[in-house]
Design an enzyme around this catalytic site. Structure first.
Site, PDB file in Angstrom:
ATOM      1  CD  GLU A 100      -9.199   5.324  -7.887  1.00  7.73           C
ATOM      2  OE1 GLU A 100      -8.985   5.983  -8.901  1.00  7.73           O
ATOM      3  OE2 GLU A 100      -8.303   4.812  -7.202  1.00  7.73           O
ATOM      4  CB  CYS A 113      -9.473  -2.586  -1.227  1.00  6.76           C
ATOM      5  SG  CYS A 113      -8.779  -1.210  -0.397  1.00  6.76           S
ATOM      6  CB  CYS A 120      -9.026  10.906   3.769  1.00  8.45           C
ATOM      7  SG  CYS A 120      -8.738  10.531   5.522  1.00  8.45           S
ATOM      8  CB  CYS A 124      -1.616   9.702   6.678  1.00  8.58           C
ATOM      9  SG  CYS A 124      -2.846   9.293   7.938  1.00  8.58           S
ATOM     10  CB  CYS A 127      -2.269   8.551   2.600  1.00  6.97           C
ATOM     11  SG  CYS A 127      -3.881   8.043   1.958  1.00  6.97           S
ATOM     12  CB  CYS A 338      -5.332  -2.060  -0.706  1.00  2.50           C
ATOM     13  SG  CYS A 338      -6.882  -2.118   0.058  1.00  2.50           S
TER      14      CYS A 338
HETATM   15  N1  SAH Z   1      -8.161   5.616   6.695  1.00  5.43           N
HETATM   16  C1  SAH Z   1      -8.028   4.257   7.050  1.00  5.43           C
HETATM   17  C2  SAH Z   1      -8.386   3.298   5.959  1.00  5.43           C
HETATM   18  C3  SAH Z   1      -7.921   3.669   4.578  1.00  5.43           C
HETATM   19  S1  SAH Z   1      -6.176   3.718   4.319  1.00  5.43           S
HETATM   20  C4  SAH Z   1      -6.614   3.983   7.536  1.00  5.43           C
HETATM   21  O1  SAH Z   1      -5.759   4.801   7.339  1.00  5.43           O
HETATM   22  O2  SAH Z   1      -6.448   2.951   8.149  1.00  5.43           O
HETATM   23  C5  SAH Z   1      -5.834   1.982   4.253  1.00  5.43           C
HETATM   24  C6  SAH Z   1      -4.382   1.561   4.351  1.00  5.43           C
HETATM   25  O3  SAH Z   1      -3.623   1.991   3.226  1.00  5.43           O
HETATM   26  C7  SAH Z   1      -3.718   2.102   5.591  1.00  5.43           C
HETATM   27  O4  SAH Z   1      -3.132   1.091   6.347  1.00  5.43           O
HETATM   28  C8  SAH Z   1      -2.738   3.042   4.984  1.00  5.43           C
HETATM   29  O5  SAH Z   1      -1.674   3.213   5.781  1.00  5.43           O
HETATM   30  C9  SAH Z   1      -2.351   2.396   3.671  1.00  5.43           C
HETATM   31  N2  SAH Z   1      -1.649   3.336   2.796  1.00  5.43           N
HETATM   32  C10 SAH Z   1      -1.914   4.634   2.619  1.00  5.43           C
HETATM   33  N3  SAH Z   1      -0.980   5.211   1.835  1.00  5.43           N
HETATM   34  C11 SAH Z   1      -0.105   4.245   1.485  1.00  5.43           C
HETATM   35  C12 SAH Z   1       1.078   4.218   0.679  1.00  5.43           C
HETATM   36  N4  SAH Z   1       1.562   5.311   0.091  1.00  5.43           N
HETATM   37  N5  SAH Z   1       1.725   3.032   0.532  1.00  5.43           N
HETATM   38  C13 SAH Z   1       1.241   1.919   1.111  1.00  5.43           C
HETATM   39  N6  SAH Z   1       0.148   1.878   1.898  1.00  5.43           N
HETATM   40  C14 SAH Z   1      -0.536   3.037   2.089  1.00  5.43           C
HETATM   41 FE1  SF4 Z   2      -6.941   9.108   5.451  1.00  4.77          FE
HETATM   42 FE2  SF4 Z   2      -5.027   8.042   3.983  1.00  4.77          FE
HETATM   43 FE3  SF4 Z   2      -4.559   8.594   6.548  1.00  4.77          FE
HETATM   44 FE4  SF4 Z   2      -6.189   6.548   5.887  1.00  4.77          FE
HETATM   45  S1  SF4 Z   2      -3.988   6.689   5.455  1.00  4.77           S
HETATM   46  S2  SF4 Z   2      -6.542   8.159   7.427  1.00  4.77           S
HETATM   47  S3  SF4 Z   2      -7.131   7.389   4.031  1.00  4.77           S
HETATM   48  S4  SF4 Z   2      -5.003  10.115   4.944  1.00  4.77           S
END
Ligand code: SAH
Ligand code: SF4
Length: 359
Positions: A100, A113, A120, A124, A127, A338
């Protein structure tokens, strides 16, 4: 020999290399200089969906280009528009994987974005992409193609800013991201200024070192989410592999100001103690802080920090001398925040087995 569909496509190459390949090929056919110069702009600058659309070229040459240098596409599966103007695009790749992109208009700025991986590996806990697991790395074309496709559909959608905050961890796909950055930035690529391109990472130290070694001044965002290691580790398993101290050390190599991304999660990272630790760290690193309300789609078991608490947290940072911005949660109604992309389209297959990616 022309690149075939099975190997790398012409759109997977840095513009300078693509130019040489096309020029050598065209010169071999005995084409005149002016004709050769007409080919390259059709890759990125004024893209065509297929060579046959480049009507400034003779029909026979177009047909030959389509045979020998086929231009790959991303197939648009769905486009959704949020009430706030945010648009989410779901693309299908050649092998059926889906990714996406999210286009976020804000005044004169259009930020796209983009995704760098399908899924991934890093898991985390907040996420949505992390929950679907790792599928595979994207190729340079599959990364920058997310913009090319938008421009093909409507040149007015060309983004002014690009952030690697879609699916995946860009610095775990460095070989492709490295080329993608060149295509994005090069004058004979998409020509987007390096300062308008942000790579977001959880802190993959070798990748940060590689990015810092680039001569362009791409921006770096570090997904911090907690300034206290014992609070960060349960949110982000990668902290065990690359502890915060090592990440911050690697961040010192960046000349441009860095940004800390910080998703606020009730009871997990939003106390005054958390704010004070963040103040100390942001001060030490001269970092800007982006506070993001937790998008509930990614984490049904976690609660977003309530709005008054978000304000208090931000005020505390500001009183501590930190430049902090509370990001609006955009595209909530279409699950398009994003970095917060939904996984239901990807649930047709199990995640790839571990070991397919390098940490
Ligand atoms: N993997 C990289 C880039 C993709 S994630 C990273 O983690 O930086 C991009 C952003 O989206 C990150 O800052 C992440 O913390 C945020 N993000 C992920 N899950 C989220 C959620 N549930 N609510 C708000 N932001 C979120
Ligand atoms: Fe991967 Fe989501 Fe963590 Fe970014 S925030 S590193 S996309 S699991």
């Amino acid at each position: 020999m022309a690149i075939t569909a099975e190997s790398t496509s012409i759109l997977d190459l840095a513009p300078a290399e693509a130019r040489v390949r096309l020029s050598d090929w065209a010169a071999g056919l005995g084409l005149p200089e002016y004709r050769i110069r007409q080919l390259h702009p059709r890759l990125w600058d004024r893209p065509v969906a297929r060579w046959s659309d480049a009507t400034e070229l003779p029909a026979e040459l177009r047909a030959r280009l389509d045979r020998e240098w086929p231009l790959p596409r991303l197939e648009l599966v769905t486009e959704q528009q949020s009430s706030d103007g945010t648009r989410k695009f779901l693309w299908r790749l050649g092998d059926g994987e889906t990714i996406e992109s999210v286009l976020i208009p804000s005044g004169a700025r259009r930020t796209l974005c983009i995704s760098s991986q399908a899924g991934c590996a890093l898991g985390c806990v907040f996420c949505a992409t992390g929950r679907m697991g790792f599928r595979r790395n994207l190729t340079p074309f599959e990364i920058v193609g997310q913009i090319r496709e938008l421009v093909l559909r409507n040149p007015a959608d060309r983004p002014s800013n690009v952030v690697f905050m879609g699916m995946g961890e860009p610095l775990l796909n460095w070989p492709a991201v490295e080329v993608a950055l060149t295509i994005l930035n090069a004058a004979d690529g998409l020509g987007i200024g390096a300062r308008h391109i942000t790579v977001s990472t959880v802190g993959i130290v070798p990748g940060m070192q590689a990015l810092a070694g680039r001569p362009e001044q791409f921006r770096l965002a570090i997904s911090l989410h907690a300034a206290i290691p014992d609070r960060r580790r349960p949110l982000m398993p990668i902290d065990k592999r690359y502890p915060l101290a090592a990440v911050l050390e690697a961040a010192k190599a960046f000349r441009k100001r860095i940004t800390f991304e910080y998703v606020l999660i009730a009871g997990r990272n939003d106390s005054n103690t958390d704010a004070d630790a963040l103040i100390a760290l942001a001060r030490r690193m001269g970092a800007l802080v982006n506070l993001l309300p937790l998008h509930p789609g990614g984490a049904p078991h976690l609660a977003p920090t309530p709005a008054p608490r978000i304000r208090a947290f931000a005020d505390r940072l500001r009183s501590g001398g930190i430049e902090a911005v509370v990001r609006k949660s955009r595209g909530l109604d279409i699950s398009a925040a994003c970095g917060q992309l939904r996984v239901e389209h990807a649930q047709h297959a199990p995640p790839a087995p571990p070991g397919g990616e390098e940490l």
